[in-house]
Enzyme design. Structure first.
Site, mmCIF file in Angstrom:
data_model
loop_
_atom_site.group_PDB
_atom_site.id
_atom_site.type_symbol
_atom_site.label_atom_id
_atom_site.label_comp_id
_atom_site.label_asym_id
_atom_site.label_seq_id
_atom_site.Cartn_x
_atom_site.Cartn_y
_atom_site.Cartn_z
ATOM 1 N N ASP A 463 0.823 -1.207 0.000
ATOM 2 C CA ASP A 463 0.000 0.000 0.000
ATOM 3 C C ASP A 463 0.860 1.260 0.000
ATOM 4 O O ASP A 463 2.078 1.220 0.263
ATOM 5 C CB ASP A 463 -0.908 -0.016 1.246
ATOM 6 C CG ASP A 463 -2.280 0.589 0.957
ATOM 7 O OD1 ASP A 463 -2.373 1.427 0.055
ATOM 8 O OD2 ASP A 463 -3.245 0.219 1.648
ATOM 9 N N ASP A 532 -10.857 2.240 -3.547
ATOM 10 C CA ASP A 532 -11.434 1.765 -2.289
ATOM 11 C C ASP A 532 -12.948 1.710 -2.383
ATOM 12 O O ASP A 532 -13.612 1.157 -1.513
ATOM 13 C CB ASP A 532 -11.057 2.716 -1.136
ATOM 14 C CG ASP A 532 -9.703 2.365 -0.525
ATOM 15 O OD1 ASP A 532 -9.137 1.314 -0.893
ATOM 16 O OD2 ASP A 532 -9.215 3.138 0.321
#
Ligand code: GLA
Length: 719
Positions: A463, A532
Site C-alpha cells: 500500500d 477503495d
C-alpha cells in the site's frame, strides 16, 4: 555569432518545408501490422514526423509524404510551441539543435526496436529516440535517452518521453480523473487552439486525482466500435504530464513524460537520463479495439506474470478494520476456505508494539507483530492457512512512516520533511526518502525479513496511502529538484531486488485505491487495487474507466458491504468482471446469499480464462443511461460471458428506458452458440437456447430491464 546565423537559416528553411514533399535523405518507418509511424530526415539534417496512421501497403509510398513537424522539438529554435527537450548549459546557452546521426533496428520480444540517434552539431549532447513496435498487438512504446557528452554538467529542464503530432479538422480528448473513491471518470472535450495539460504533482500516490492515460479521437468523437482514436499511457510511478497543444496551423502535438515540475535534473559529464516509456495504440475501429490491443500487449509483454493465473481471496479489512486478534483471524481463515477462495489476506493493523497500530495514527514503520493481538506471530496464521488449504497474504506499507513510531524516532533523517516548518500530514503519515540507498535497503528488508521468517507468506498487498508532502530530502541536500524522480527510481531499485530474490512472489499494487495505476509498476505487480470504492454501481463506472487501458486481469475487484441495497448477486457480478475477491465476513450474508457466493466463486473459477485472458467488449456504457453491459470472449471464440446491469438511477434522474436488446460482439458469426443464463440468485441456471453468432451480433439478447439494481450473467458456448 556563427550559431545565430545557423539558427536563422534553419528558421527560414523550416517553414516552407512543412507542407512540401520530403526530399528525404533518410526515412525511418516504424510499423506494426496496422499502424505506421514515419520519420524523415529533412535536407537540414533534422528529424520530422511525416506520418502516424494506417500502415500503407507499399512502403515506397511514404516517400511522397510531406515532411511534417519536428519529431523531438527542442527549446530555443524557431518553432515556438512546447518543446520536448530543453537543456541548460554551463556556458549559459539554453538552446539545443538536434540533427540525425544514425539509426538501428533490432528484434526484441514481440516486435522490433528502432533507435534513432540525434546530436547537436555544436554541443556534444546526444538524444536517442527509442521506438518499440509490437507488431501483432499494434502497440508502440516510445522513450528517449539524453546523454551529456559535454565536459561540464548540463541541466535538463524539459525532457519528454515522446512527442507525436497529428493533423485533423477536430480533436477530442477524453481524460480520466476523479478523487479518492471516485476514480477514473471519463470526460471528453474538443481541443482548440492552445494548450491543455493533464499532470500530477503528488509524487507517490500520484494518480489520486488523475489517471496516467488518455484518448484522442481524430475528426469526430470515437465510439466503442468506430472512429480513429489514439490511446496513450505513461509507465511512470510518479508525477507525469501530458500536454496537448493545437497550433496556428491546426496541428496537434501530444507530449508525454515525467512532469518537469520541480524536477530540473543535472547530468554530470557522461551521464544519461532515460525517460519513462510512453505506450500507445492507434485504432481506426474505435475505443474497444484500442483497449483490446493494450490488454493483449499488457498480458503478453508488460505485466508481471501477465499470462499466469490469479488467486481469488478473502480480505479482512472491511470486516474488522483494526479490530482483530488471533482468534478472529483464525475464524476468517476458516471462512476463506468455506467461501472456496484461494487466499486469505491480512490487512492493516497487525504490527507495532511501542506504538501499536490500533488505528491509522501510529505504528507505520514498525513491522513486527503486535504481541497482544498476535501472541504467536504471523507464523500461527500461516500455519492455520496451510491447515485449511488456503494461501496467506499480508498487507504492508513499507514506504511510509507515522510520526508516532519507533522508526521516526530513530531515523528522522530518512523521512521526507521540511526543515524549519511544522509538519503537515496526509492520513497521519509521512513518506520515507527512497532516494536514499539506506532507505532502499530498509524497504527491501521489510519484505525480505518477513519472507525469511515466514516463507509461507504467498502474497503481499503493498500500500501507499500518502502523496509526498513537506517535500525536502536530507539525502538530496544539494539536489532537491531530483527528489521526485530519484524517489521513483529508488522504488524501482527496491522492486528489482524483490523481483530478483522472490521472482514468483505476487503482490497487489495498492495506493489507497487508484493512486498508482501505471504500466511500469505493473512490471512488478501482477494486479492492482483501482479504488477503495466497492459500491457496485460506482464500481461499474470505475472499472469501465480503467478497462480503457488495463485488462480485467490486473484489476482487483472485491465484494463488500458497500451499498447493501444492491443484492449480493449484483455486488458479486460486478466484482466478477475483474479479479474477484471478498472483503466481508460470513455473518454479513444470509444463508441464501452465502450459498450464492460459493456458487459464484465456482462459476468464476470456470470462467476465469475467458474473463481474465479473453477479449473484452464494452457493450452498453453506464455513461449513456441506467444500464451497463460488458462481455468477454475467449481467444478461440468457444466460450463467452456477458454481464448486464440495470443501475439504480442516480440522484435526481428518472430511470431511463433500456435499449431493446444488448448487441453482442466478438463472436464467430458463422458458429452456433448455446446461450444460458447462469449465476442466478437461487443457484439455478436458465434454459439453454441456440443462436447463430451472426444473430447475437445483429439482433442481440434482451438482457436489460426496468428493474432497479438487477444483474444478469449469460454464458455462451459454441456448439
Ligand atoms: C488503504 C487501502 C485499503 C486498506 C487500508 C488499510 O486505504 O486502499 O484497502 O488496505 O489502506 O489502512
Amino acid at each position: 555569432m556563427k550559431l545565430i546565423t545557423k539558427t536563422l537559416l534553419a528558421a527560414l528553411s523550416l517553414l516552407p518545408l512543412m507542407g512540401n514533399t520530403a526530399s528525404a535523405k533518410e526515412q525511418i518507418v516504424v510499423e506494426t501490422e496496422n499502424t505506421a509511424l514515419v520519420l524523415t530526415v529533412g535536407d537540414n539534417g533534422r528529424l520530422y514526423q511525416s506520418y502516424l496512421g494506417k500502415r500503407i501497403a507499399n512502403a515506397g509510398d511514404y516517400a511522397s509524404l510531406p515532411l511534417g513537424l519536428e519529431a523531438y522539438l527542442t527549446h530555443g529554435m524557431e518553432d515556438y510551441y512546447e518543446p520536448a527537450l530543453h537543456i541548460n548549459r554551463a556556458d549559459g546557452n539554453p538552446s539545443t539543435l538536434l540533427t540525425y546521426k544514425s539509426h538501428s533496428v533490432t528484434a526484441c520480444k514481440g516486435g522490433k526496436e528502432t533507435v534513432i540517434v540525434l546530436a547537436d552539431p555544436v554541443y556534444a549532447d546526444e538524444v536517442a529516440l527509442h521506438f518499440v513496435a509490437f507488431e501483432k498487438e499494434n502497440v508502440l512504446k516510445a522513450w528517449s535517452v539524453i546523454t551529456n557528452k559535454e565536459n561540464k554538467p548540463i541541466e535538463l529542464e524539459k525532457f519528454a518521453s515522446s512527442l507525436l503530432s497529428f493533423h485533423s479538422p477536430h480533436y477530442y480528448l477524453t481524460q480520466y480523473n476523479g478523487n479518492w473513491a471516485s476514480e477514473a471518470n471519463a470526460t471528453t472535450q474538443e481541443l482548440h487552439f492552445g494548450k491543455k495539460e493533464i499532470d500530477t504533482k503528488l509524487g507517490t500516490r500520484a494518480n489520486l486525482f488523475v489517471s496516467p492515460f488518455f484518448q484522442i479521437s481524430l475528426g469526430a468523437p470515437a465510439t466503442e466500435n468506430s472512429g480513429e482514436v489514439l490511446v496513450g499511457t505513461l509507465g511512470w510511478t510518479g508525477n507525469f504530464r501530458f500536454t496537448f497543444e493545437v497550433d496556428n496551423a491546426g496541428y496537434l502535438r501530444v507530449l508525454s513524460g515525467i512532469n518537469p515540475y520541480f524536477s530540473r535534473y543535472r547530468l554530470a559529464k557522461g551521464e544519461s537520463f532515460t525517460t519513462p516509456e510512453f505506450i500507445f495504440t492507434l485504432s481506426r475501429n474505435g475505443k474497444g479495439e484500442a483497449s483490446r490491443n493494450l490488454h493483449d500487449w499488457a498480458r503478453r509483454y508488460q505485466v508481471k506474470d501477465g499470462m499466469g493465473d490469479r488467486m481469488t481471496l478473502l480480505n479482512n479489512w472491511e470486516s474488522t478494520y483494526f479490530d482483530f486478534n488471533e482468534d478472529k483471524l483464525i475464524t476468517l481463515i476458516g471462512e476463506a476456505k468455506e467461501f472456496g477462495v484461494d487466499m486469505f489476506l491480512l490487512d492493516d493493523g497487525w504490527f507495532g508494539n511501542k506504538y501499536p497500530r490500533h488505528g491509522d495514527t501510529q505504528g507505520l514503520g514498525d513491522w513486527t507483530e503486535t504481541a497482544n493481538k498476535l501472541p504467536n506471530g504471523i507464523g500461527r496464521l500461516t500455519e492455520e492457512a496451510k491447515k485449511q488449504g488456503v494461501k496467506f497474504g499480508l498487507w504492508i506499507e513499507p514506504e511510509m512512516v507515522n510520526p508516532k513510531s519507533e522508526l521516526y524516532e530513530k531515523h528522522k533523517d530518512w523521512v521526507i520533511t521540511l526543515p524549519n516548518r511544522e509538519e503537515y500530514y496526509f492520513r497521519n503519515q509521512l513518506v520515507l526518502d527512497l532516494s536514499n540507498p539506506k532507505v532502499q535497503d530498509y524497504v527491501f528488508n521489510v519484505v525480505d525479513e518477513l519472507k525469511t521468517k515466514y516463507p509461507d507468506i504467498a502474497f503481499f498487498k503493498w500500500d501507499c496511502n500518502s502523496p509526498i508532502t513537506n517535500i525536502y530530502s536530507v539525502y538530496e541536500r544539494n539536489n532537491q529538484n531530483h527528489l521526485y524522480i530519484d524517489y521513483v527510481r529508488g522504488l524501482y531499485k527496491v522492486l528489482d531486488r524483490i523481483a530478483a530474490k522472490y521472482p514468483n512472489l505476487p503482490m497487489m499494487l495498492c495506493a489507497g485505491g487508484g493512486g498508482r495505476t501505471d504500466y511500469e509498476a505493473l512490471k512488478y505487480f501482477p494486479e492492482m487495487w483501482v479504488s477503495d470504492d466497492t459500491d457496485p454501481v460506482e464500481r461499474i463506472f470505475i472499472q469501465w474507466g480503467y478497462s480503457q487501458v488495463f485488462p480485467a486481469k490486473v484489476q482487483c475487484a472485491h465484494v463488500t458491504t458497500w451499498n447493501k441495497s444492491a443484492s449480493a448477486k449484483f455486488r458479486v457480478n460486478v466484482a466478477m468482471m475483474g479479479k474477484l475477491g471478498f472483503d466481508l465476513n460470513l455473518h454479513d450474508l444470509s444463508a441464501k446469499d452465502l450459498a450464492y457466493c460459493k456458487q459464484a466463486v465456482k462459476n468464476y473459477n470456470r470462467l476465469k480464462p475467458v474473463i481474465l485472458d479473453g477479449d473484452q467488449y464494452r457493450l452498453v456504457s453506464p455513461y449513456e443511461g441506467d444500464h451497463a453491459a460488458t462481455m468477454y470472449v475467449g481467444k478461440d471464440k468457444r466460450k463467452a460471458v456477458v454481464f448486464a446491469f440495470d443501475i439504480f438511477p442516480r440522484y435526481g434522474r428518472e430511470f431511463e428506458k433500456p435499449q431493446h436488446n444488448v448487441i453482442l460482439n466478438g463472436l464467430d458469426a458463422n458458429a452456433t452458440y448455446e446461450v444460458r443464463e447462469i449465476d442466478r440468485e437461487d443457484c439455478t441456471v436458465g434454459e439453454a437456447k441456440s443462436y447463430s453468432g451472426d444473430y447475437l451480433m445483429t439482433v442481440g439478447l434482451p438482457l436489460l430491464s426496468y428493474n432497479r439494481l438487477r444483474s444478469k450473467v449469460v454464458e455462451l458456448t459454441r456448439k
